[in-house]
Design a protein around this motif. Structure first.
Motif, PDB file in Angstrom:
ATOM      1  N   LYS A   1       0.860  -1.196   0.000  1.00 53.75           N
ATOM      2  CA  LYS A   1       0.000   0.000   0.000  1.00 53.75           C
ATOM      3  C   LYS A   1       0.893   1.242   0.000  1.00 53.75           C
ATOM      4  CE  LYS A   1      -3.648   2.643   1.312  1.00 53.75           C
ATOM      5  NZ  LYS A   1      -2.947   3.885   1.074  1.00 53.75           N
ATOM      6  N   ALA A   2       0.589   2.191  -0.911  1.00 53.57           N
ATOM      7  CA  ALA A   2       1.370   3.427  -0.977  1.00 53.57           C
ATOM      8  C   ALA A   2       1.349   4.140   0.372  1.00 53.57           C
ATOM      9  CB  ALA A   2       0.774   4.340  -2.048  1.00 53.57           C
ATOM     10  N   ILE A   3       2.400   4.772   0.728  1.00 53.24           N
ATOM     11  CA  ILE A   3       2.600   5.626   1.920  1.00 53.24           C
ATOM     12  C   ILE A   3       2.680   4.852   3.244  1.00 53.24           C
ATOM     13  CG2 ILE A   3       1.898   7.762   3.118  1.00 53.24           C
ATOM     14  CD1 ILE A   3       2.277   8.166   0.065  1.00 53.24           C
ATOM     15  N   VAL A   4       1.720   3.956   3.512  1.00 50.94           N
ATOM     16  CA  VAL A   4       1.679   3.349   4.848  1.00 50.94           C
ATOM     17  C   VAL A   4       1.898   1.836   4.865  1.00 50.94           C
ATOM     18  CG1 VAL A   4       0.276   5.141   5.959  1.00 50.94           C
ATOM     19  CG2 VAL A   4      -0.857   3.302   4.700  1.00 50.94           C
ATOM     20  N   GLY A   5       2.051   1.207   3.703  1.00 49.97           N
ATOM     21  CA  GLY A   5       2.279  -0.244   3.666  1.00 49.97           C
ATOM     22  C   GLY A   5       3.669  -0.579   4.209  1.00 49.97           C
TER      23      GLY A   5
END
Ligand code: KIV
Ligand code: ZN
Length: 506
Positions: A284-288
Motif C-alpha cells: 500500500k502506498a505511503i503506509v504499507g
C-alpha cells in the motif's frame, strides 16, 4: 497558496464497510487522532442509522473541538433533525444532506421524478440551514447523472443555503478525465457557484479514487472526502494519506497545500487498522510495510549513496521513524521510553510501567525487538487494561496423535478465578470451547486470521477474530509470541466487546 480542505469520512463511509464495527470509545479515539492529524472536517457518522451511531457522533461533537464535526442525513426531515441533535454541541458543526440524482437510482430505487428530487433537495437543505450555517449537499451517483441536471440541482441547493457541494462518484465508475470535465462544467454552468466550496467523494471500484480526486482539485474543487487507509464501502474510498502526500510531494505540480500534519499519518493508519481489523496490504502506498523498503541491490546502493535516487518521500515525513535501532533484553527504561516517544506515544506513568514489563518479557523471548513489535505490544497492553475478563493462564496439548485439549483460567472483574478445560478439533478450537464453557456467551466465530508482525521464527503473532451475535459482528485482537495464546486473547477480547456493547445498549 490555495488550500484543499481535507474531509475525513473514516468514521462514516469507512465504518460502513462490512465488519468494520467500532465501539463508541474506539470512534472517539480515532476522532482524537484525526484531530491531531489536522483534518479540517470529521464526518463522525450517520446518527439516524442506529442509537450507537447517534451516541458516538454526539460524544465526538462534545469532545473533539478543533475540526468541523459533520453528521450525515438522508433528505428526510427525521434524519436532519436527528443529525442536528447529535452535533448541536460541537464547536463547529455541519449537516451533510444527500439524495440520489441519477436516473438509475431515481427510477429503480427512489421511484421519483426529476422535479421531485429537485424540490426535496432544496427543501431539505433549507431545513438543515435552520440548524447550522454549514450545510453540505451531495447529489448521490453524480458521475452517472446527466451533467445538466446536476447543474440545476446545485444551483437550487446553493440558493437554499448549501455552502459545500459534494460531487460523489458513488460507485467508482468515473474516469479521471471525464470526472474532471464534470467539475470544470460545474464551475462554468452553475451561476452561483462562487458562493460554495466544491467537494469530491470518490470510490475506488476501478482503483481510480485518488486519481479522480486529484484531477478534481486541478479543475477547482477545494474539498476532498477521503478515509484513512482508503477503507470504505466495497473497494473503499480515496485514501487520505495518498491524496495528502501527492499534493505535498508534487507541490510543484498542484501548487496547493493542506492542513495535515503528515508526521501523524503513519500513527493514524496503524490505529485505524488496529481498531477496524482491516489489515494494510504490504505494498500500500505511503503506509504499507514495504512502502519504503528497497529490495533490489541497485536500489539499495542508490539509497545508501543518496536517498533521493529511489525515494521520492522521506519516510520520516509520514511519521515512520528512520532509526534502525533495535532494542533487546539489555535495553533499559530510558531507551524504551525514547523509542516510544520516537514512535509518537506519550503513555501515562502507569501505562508506561506495564508496557515496559511486557517489553522485558518479550525481550527475554525475542532477541531483537523492532518498532512493529513495540507497536503491537503497546496495543496489546492498552487493549487488556479495559477488559472485563482477562486471560490468566492457558495450557494446550496437541499433535497428530492426541486429542487437542485446552485448559484455561480467566480472571473475572471481581478478581475471581474461573477455570475449565475442553477438547477440540484443533488447539484453537479447544481453547475457544474452554472459554465458551467458562463464559457461556452465545456467538458464532466467523473469521480467524493470524499474521506475524515481523519476519523470523520468534516473531509476535497477531490474531484477529470476528464473532457474530444476533447479526452484529464483534472484532477481537490479541498478540503474543505464541499464536495459541494470541488466539485466546483475541477470542476473549471479542467476547468482552460483545459484553460491553450489550451492557451499553441496556
Ligand atoms: O458514496 C456516496 O455517494 C456517499 C454519499 C453519502 C456522499 O457516501
Ligand atoms: Zn461514499
Amino acid at each position: 497558496m490555495d488550500r484543499v480542505i481535507i474531509f475525513d469520512t473514516t468514521l462514516r463511509d469507512g465504518e460502513q464497510a462490512a465488519g468494520g464495527m467500532l465501539n463508541t470509545q474506539e470512534k472517539l479515539g480515532i476522532a482524537r487522532q484525526l484531530e491531531k492529524l489536522g483534518v479540517d472536517v470529521i464526518e463522525a457518522g450517520f446518527p439516524v442509522s442506529s442509537p450507537g451511531d447517534f451516541e458516538a457522533v454526539k460524544l465526538i461533537a462534545q469532545e473533539v473541538r478543533k475540526p468541523v464535526i459533520c453528521a450525515l442525513a438522508r433528505a428526510h426531515p427525521k434524519d436532519i433533525d436527528r443529525a442536528w441533535e447529535a452535533i448541536k454541541e460541537a464547536a463547529h458543526s455541519r449537516i451533510h444532506v444527500f439524495l440520489s440524482a441519477s436516473d438509475i437510482h431515481r427510477i429503480h430505487q427512489l421511484k421519483k421524478s426529476r422535479d421531485e428530487i429537485l424540490h426535496t433537495s432544496r427543501e431539505m437543505v433549507a431545513r438543515a440551514k435552520q440548524y447550522t450555517d454549514d450545510v453540505e449537499f451531495s447529489p448521490m451517483d453524480a458521475s452517472r447523472t446527466e451533467p445538466k441536471y446536476i447543474f440545476q440541482i446545485l444551483e437550487a441547493v446553493i440558493d437554499a443555503g448549501a455552502t459545500t457541494l459534494n460531487i460523489p462518484d458513488t460507485v467508482g465508475y468515473a474516469i479521471h478525465d471525464e470526472f474532471g470535465r464534470l467539475i470544470e462544467g460545474i464551475f462554468q454552468n452553475v451561476p452561483n457557484i462562487n458562493q460554495a466550496v466544491v467537494s469530491v467523494h470518490c470510490h475506488n471500484d476501478l482503483g481510480l479514487a485518488v486519481a479522480n480526486s486529484l484531477e478534481s482539485v486541478r479543475q477547482g474543487a477545494r474539498q476532498i472526502e477521503c478515509t484513512i487507509n482508503g477503507i470504505g464501502e466495497r473497494a473503499g474510498n480515496a485514501s487520505l494519506e495518498e491524496i495528502v502526500m501527492a499534493v505535498k510531494t508534487r507541490r510543484d505540480f498542484f501548487n496547493l497545500t493542506t492542513n495535515i500534519n503528515t508526521a501523524q499519518i503513519y500513527k493514524t493508519s496503524r490505529l485505524v487498522s488496529e481498531l477496524t481489523g482491516f489489515l494494510v496490504q504490504p505494498n500500500k502506498a505511503i503506509v504499507g510495510a514495504n512502502a519504503f523498503a528497497h529490495e533490489s541491490g541497485v536500489h539499495q546502493d542508490g539509497v545508501i549513496k543518496m536517498p533521493i535516487t529511489y525515494e521520492i518521500m522521506d519516510p520520516r515525513t509520514v511519521g515512520i521513524p528512520a532509526s534502525s535501532l533495535v532494542l533487546g533484553k539489555l535495553s533499559g527504561r530510558h531507551a524504551f521510553k525514547e523509542r516510544l516517544a520516537e514512535l509518537g506515544y506519550s503513555l501515562s506513568e502507569e501505562d508506561f510501567n506495564r508496557s515496559f514489563l511486557a517489553f522485558k518479557e518479550l525481550a527475554d523471548k525475542k532477541k531483537r525487538v523492532t518498532d512493529r513489535d513495540i507497536e503491537s505490544l503497546v496495543a496489546e497492553e492498552q487493549r487488556t487494561v479495559s477488559e472485563t475478563y482477562r486471560l490468566d493462564r492457558i495450557q494446550v496439548s496437541c499433535g497428530d496423535r492426541g486429542i487437542p485439549t485446552a485448559s484455561v483460567r480467566l480472571r473475572a472483574p471481581d478478581g475471581q478465578i474461573l477455570a475449565d478445560a475442553a477438547l477440540g478439533t484443533g488447539p484453537v478450537d479447544a481453547v475457544c470451547k474452554a472459554i465458551n464453557r467458562l463464559l457461556g456467551i452465545p456467538s458464532e466465530l466467523t473469521e480467524f486470521t493470524v499474521k506475524s508482525v515481523t519476519e523470523g521464527i520468534d516473531a509476535i503473532g497477531e490474531v484477529l477474530i470476528r464473532i457474530d451475535s444476533g447479526g452484529i459482528t464483534y472484532t477481537g485482537r490479541g498478540a503474543d509470541t505464541d499464536i495459541i495464546v494470541a488466539s485466546a486473547k483475541a477470542y476473549i477480547n471479542a467476547l468482552n466487546r460483545l459484553l460491553a456493547a450489550k451492557k451499553a445498549s441496556g
